[in-house]
Design an enzyme around this catalytic site. Structure first.
Site, PDB file in Angstrom:
ATOM      1  N   CYS A   1      -3.637 -10.250  75.389  1.00 18.62           N
ATOM      2  CA  CYS A   1      -4.974  -9.813  74.994  1.00 18.62           C
ATOM      3  C   CYS A   1      -5.191  -8.361  75.412  1.00 18.62           C
ATOM      4  O   CYS A   1      -5.895  -7.627  74.754  1.00 18.62           O
ATOM      5  CB  CYS A   1      -6.026 -10.726  75.593  1.00 18.62           C
TER       6      CYS A   1
ATOM      7  N   LYS B   1      -8.325 -28.327  77.648  1.00 20.80           N
ATOM      8  CA  LYS B   1      -7.613 -28.479  76.375  1.00 20.80           C
ATOM      9  C   LYS B   1      -6.596 -27.348  76.251  1.00 20.80           C
ATOM     10  O   LYS B   1      -6.951 -26.177  76.221  1.00 20.80           O
ATOM     11  CB  LYS B   1      -8.548 -28.451  75.170  1.00 20.80           C
TER      12      LYS B   1
ATOM     13  N   GLU C   1      -6.265  -6.663  66.187  1.00 23.41           N
ATOM     14  CA  GLU C   1      -5.354  -7.143  67.232  1.00 23.41           C
ATOM     15  C   GLU C   1      -4.135  -7.760  66.544  1.00 23.41           C
ATOM     16  O   GLU C   1      -4.231  -8.806  65.912  1.00 23.41           O
ATOM     17  CB  GLU C   1      -6.086  -8.191  68.069  1.00 23.41           C
TER      18      GLU C   1
ATOM     19  N   GLU D   1     -12.917 -15.115  77.411  1.00 24.68           N
ATOM     20  CA  GLU D   1     -11.901 -14.056  77.520  1.00 24.68           C
ATOM     21  C   GLU D   1     -11.308 -13.893  76.140  1.00 24.68           C
ATOM     22  O   GLU D   1     -10.577 -14.781  75.674  1.00 24.68           O
ATOM     23  CB  GLU D   1     -10.770 -14.477  78.469  1.00 24.68           C
TER      24      GLU D   1
HETATM   25  P1  NAD Z   1      -7.423 -19.293  68.930  1.00 27.81           P
HETATM   26  O1  NAD Z   1      -8.621 -18.595  69.437  1.00 27.81           O
HETATM   27  O2  NAD Z   1      -7.517 -19.945  67.608  1.00 27.81           O
HETATM   28  O3  NAD Z   1      -6.953 -20.426  69.975  1.00 27.81           O
HETATM   29  C1  NAD Z   1      -7.222 -20.413  71.369  1.00 27.81           C
HETATM   30  C2  NAD Z   1      -7.631 -21.813  71.795  1.00 27.81           C
HETATM   31  O4  NAD Z   1      -8.818 -22.189  71.118  1.00 27.81           O
HETATM   32  C3  NAD Z   1      -6.595 -22.891  71.459  1.00 27.81           C
HETATM   33  O5  NAD Z   1      -6.554 -23.851  72.492  1.00 27.81           O
HETATM   34  C4  NAD Z   1      -7.166 -23.497  70.186  1.00 27.81           C
HETATM   35  O6  NAD Z   1      -6.753 -24.816  69.968  1.00 27.81           O
HETATM   36  C5  NAD Z   1      -8.649 -23.435  70.474  1.00 27.81           C
HETATM   37  N1  NAD Z   1      -9.489 -23.480  69.280  1.00 27.81           N
HETATM   38  C6  NAD Z   1      -9.187 -23.061  68.024  1.00 27.81           C
HETATM   39  N2  NAD Z   1     -10.211 -23.328  67.182  1.00 27.81           N
HETATM   40  C7  NAD Z   1     -11.184 -23.909  67.920  1.00 27.81           C
HETATM   41  C8  NAD Z   1     -12.489 -24.416  67.621  1.00 27.81           C
HETATM   42  N3  NAD Z   1     -12.983 -24.389  66.389  1.00 27.81           N
HETATM   43  N4  NAD Z   1     -13.218 -24.938  68.626  1.00 27.81           N
HETATM   44  C9  NAD Z   1     -12.730 -24.967  69.882  1.00 27.81           C
HETATM   45  N5  NAD Z   1     -11.503 -24.536  70.216  1.00 27.81           N
HETATM   46  C10 NAD Z   1     -10.737 -24.005  69.260  1.00 27.81           C
HETATM   47  O7  NAD Z   1      -6.250 -18.314  68.952  1.00 27.81           O
HETATM   48  P2  NAD Z   1      -4.804 -18.553  68.280  1.00 27.81           P
HETATM   49  O8  NAD Z   1      -4.866 -19.195  66.948  1.00 27.81           O
HETATM   50  O9  NAD Z   1      -3.977 -19.233  69.293  1.00 27.81           O
HETATM   51  O10 NAD Z   1      -4.366 -17.056  68.072  1.00 27.81           O
HETATM   52  C11 NAD Z   1      -4.974 -16.290  67.050  1.00 27.81           C
HETATM   53  C12 NAD Z   1      -5.304 -14.937  67.575  1.00 27.81           C
HETATM   54  O11 NAD Z   1      -6.115 -15.046  68.762  1.00 27.81           O
HETATM   55  C13 NAD Z   1      -4.117 -14.126  68.029  1.00 27.81           C
HETATM   56  O12 NAD Z   1      -3.490 -13.468  67.000  1.00 27.81           O
HETATM   57  C14 NAD Z   1      -4.769 -13.182  68.986  1.00 27.81           C
HETATM   58  O13 NAD Z   1      -5.340 -12.124  68.282  1.00 27.81           O
HETATM   59  C15 NAD Z   1      -5.844 -13.990  69.616  1.00 27.81           C
HETATM   60  N6  NAD Z   1      -5.473 -14.517  70.937  1.00 27.81           N
HETATM   61  C16 NAD Z   1      -6.003 -13.925  72.015  1.00 27.81           C
HETATM   62  C17 NAD Z   1      -5.690 -14.391  73.271  1.00 27.81           C
HETATM   63  C18 NAD Z   1      -6.253 -13.792  74.507  1.00 27.81           C
HETATM   64  O14 NAD Z   1      -5.742 -14.032  75.583  1.00 27.81           O
HETATM   65  N7  NAD Z   1      -7.334 -13.040  74.430  1.00 27.81           N
HETATM   66  C19 NAD Z   1      -4.824 -15.451  73.422  1.00 27.81           C
HETATM   67  C20 NAD Z   1      -4.289 -16.052  72.278  1.00 27.81           C
HETATM   68  C21 NAD Z   1      -4.646 -15.572  71.051  1.00 27.81           C
END
Ligand code: NAD
Length: 505
Positions: free
Chosen positions: A306, A196, A403, A272
């Site tokens: 990250c 996904k 973050e 991660e």
């Molecule tokens: P997120 O964790 O919401 O999204 C990451 C992935 O998880 C996306 O594919 C999203 O659709 C999916 N997701 C979201 N809610 C979910 C759920 N309930 N069940 C299963 N999957 C779900 O992150 P974001 O909204 O893209 O970004 C928000 C914050 O996350 C950023 O500000 C940052 O702090 C952090 N982030 C970290 C990384 C990393 O590489 N560690 C990457 C992106 C974002």
């Protein structure tokens, strides 16, 4: 925009026409690009302008189910886990070749959908995807098991078998690289995958998946579902037909998917997650070099990493000089259309992140930190933010704890190694750290004492397929890349057979 006039000019020019067409917008299920069962679509947006690039099929629980059924069939009955490992290796090698042949198109798509500079996608990211694929192709026929002598009366084979159907959820900050980190080892081990993608960046994974099929991947082995987290992502995490889950994203969402996995079929989960990584500059450092490295450690990829070096700890003896130079470097940073060569910083991913970052800037000012550069948006269109630097940041403030995921550098002052290690470790995160010093002793001490998954000494953001990556504490569970990643996608089976006569004559 007095703080960054050059940046403002660059970002207010007419956007450059991307040199690529969007070819794939549907879900990839069982080898075919198909509409979502609901018929719904969602827009994916150009971060340079906020305009819609394309509408993409919006997968939800029903589509995840279709994808898992296809993956299950491909794994339980199809040729992929049954062919020789060498044949799987050759599919991945052909895929790497195809990535290189289509490199310009892929890089442009990634830049368009995610706002990353074309310099970065074309010179670093796309070549790295090919590199990762070749690395994992090389492992495919080297992950057989072993024979254990046991008690001398039994012959024990320890088999490494593919784990089955892997569910993978990736974020928007490195869509292609996260594809490679996850899909590469899963396929090399003979698994089937349901991936996904992040709702902000669905396009590049669909494109490269079509190349993977051109390279000879059998249908159903890789399924790609674009869609949102609470619908598609949650359905994948809790699906009973998924044998393993790998997630990259925020710590909050990581907790949700872990819980969904536990409540359904107890599938093993690797995570991660986020970080608040320290970059520590000792007083013996070459200040110019340290400023440049600390700048890159934070601002790379618009600060959306990250492992961003988001707490710059500087020794008190060089602190004032460092702050002046860090300010000058931030003001020099070239912000603008990511398609323009030489641009260092494009827009943030979307309106939500853009607003969140500006709220953090306000919170930094309110906390009493000194804003020495930036602090505002660039231009009036899209999601560009000025390279921002805070000095005199206190440990307990939000900008030093949370973050931010944006181009906001926080500089903190310290006086001893013991003190900086204690403060660097005083967060719930433990993803990475940078140490900048001429002293081998200080570097060794800090490298051992920092509770993080990666320590970069006199360098930062050095990634290679062979280097394991992952977090301590709330930055994650497990490791990706390198040999360690393969463990996530293999089951271990012991086959015990009696030895009828003595093992030795
Ligand atoms: P997120 O964790 O919401 O999204 C990451 C992935 O998880 C996306 O594919 C999203 O659709 C999916 N997701 C979201 N809610 C979910 C759920 N309930 N069940 C299963 N999957 C779900 O992150 P974001 O909204 O893209 O970004 C928000 C914050 O996350 C950023 O500000 C940052 O702090 C952090 N982030 C970290 C990384 C990393 O590489 N560690 C990457 C992106 C974002």
């Amino acid at each position: 925009f007095s703080a960054a006039p050059a940046a403002a000019a660059a970002a207010t020019e007419e956007p450059i026409q991307p040199p690529v067409d969007v070819k794939y917008t549907k879900l990839l299920i069982n080898g075919n690009f198909v509409d979502a069962a609901s018929g719904k679509t969602f827009p994916t947006v150009d971060p340079r302008t906020g305009e819609v690039i394309a509408r993409v099929a919006e997968g939800d629980a029903e589509d995840i189910d279709r994808a898992v059924v296809a993956a299950r069939r491909a794994f339980d009955e199809g040729p992929w886990p049954r062919m020789t490992a060498y044949e799987r290796c050759r599919v991945l090698l052909r895929f790497a070749d195809l990535i290189e042949q289509h490199a310009e198109e892929i890089a442009a798509l990634e830049t368009w959908d995610g706002g990353k500079t074309l310099d970065q996608t074309s010179e670093t990211e796309v070549p790295m995807v090919a590199r990762y694929m070749r690395y994992y192709a090389g492992w495919a026929d080297k992950i057989h098991g072993l024979v254990v002598p046991a008690d001398g009366r039994h012959h024990v084979q320890v088999l490494h078998e593919p784990i089955g159907v892997a569910g993978q959820i990736i974020p928007w900050n490195f869509p292609l690289l996260m594809f490679a980190w996850k899909v590469g080892p899963a396929l090399a081990c003979g698994n089937a995958v349901v991936l996904k993608t992040a709702e902000q960046t669905p396009l590049s994974a669909l494109f490269v998946s079509s190349l993977l099929h051109e390279a000879g991947l059998p249908e159903g082995v890789l399924n790609v579902v674009s869609g949102f987290g609470p619908t598609a992502g949650a359905a994948l995490s809790s699906h009973m037909g998924v044998d393993k889950l790998a997630f990259t994203g925020s710590t909050g969402t990581g907790k949700i998917v872990l819980e969904l996995a536990a409540r359904s079929n107890l599938k093993p989960v690797t995570l991660e997650l986020g970080g608040k990584s320290p970059f520590i500059v000792m007083d013996d450092a070459d200040v110019d070099q340290a400023v440049e490295l600390a700048h890159r450690a934070l601002f790379f990829n618009q600060g959306q990493c990250c492992c961003a070096g988001s707490r710059t700890f500087v020794h008190e003896r060089i602190y004032d000089e460092f702050v002046e130079k860090a300010k000058a470097r931030a003001l020099q940073r070239v912000v603008g259309d990511p398609f323009r060569r030489g641009v260092e910083q494009g827009p943030q991913i979307d309106a939500e992140q853009f607003k969140k970052i500006l709220r953090y800037v306000k919170s930094g000012v309110d906390s009493g930190a000194t804003l020495v550069a930036g602090g505002d948006r660039v231009g009036s269109r899209g999601f560009y933010i000025q390279p921002t630097v805070f000095a005199d940041v206190e440990d307990e403030t939000k900008i030093a704890q949370d973050e931010i995921f944006g181009p906001v550098q926080s500089i903190l002052k310290f006086s001893t190694v013991e003190e900086v290690v204690r403060r660097a470790n005083a967060t719930p995160y433990g993803l990475a750290a940078g140490v900048f010093t001429r002293s081998l002793d200080a570097a060794n001490t800090m490298a051992r004492a920092l509770r993080v998954g990666t320590v970069w000494v006199n360098c930062y953001d050095v990634f290679d397929a062979a280097i394991p990556f992952g977090g301590y504490k709330m930055s994650g569970v497990g490791r990706e890349k390198g040999f360690y990643s393969l463990r996530n996608y293999l089951q271990t089976k012991a086959v015990v057979t009696p030895i009828k006569d003595a093992a030795w004559l």
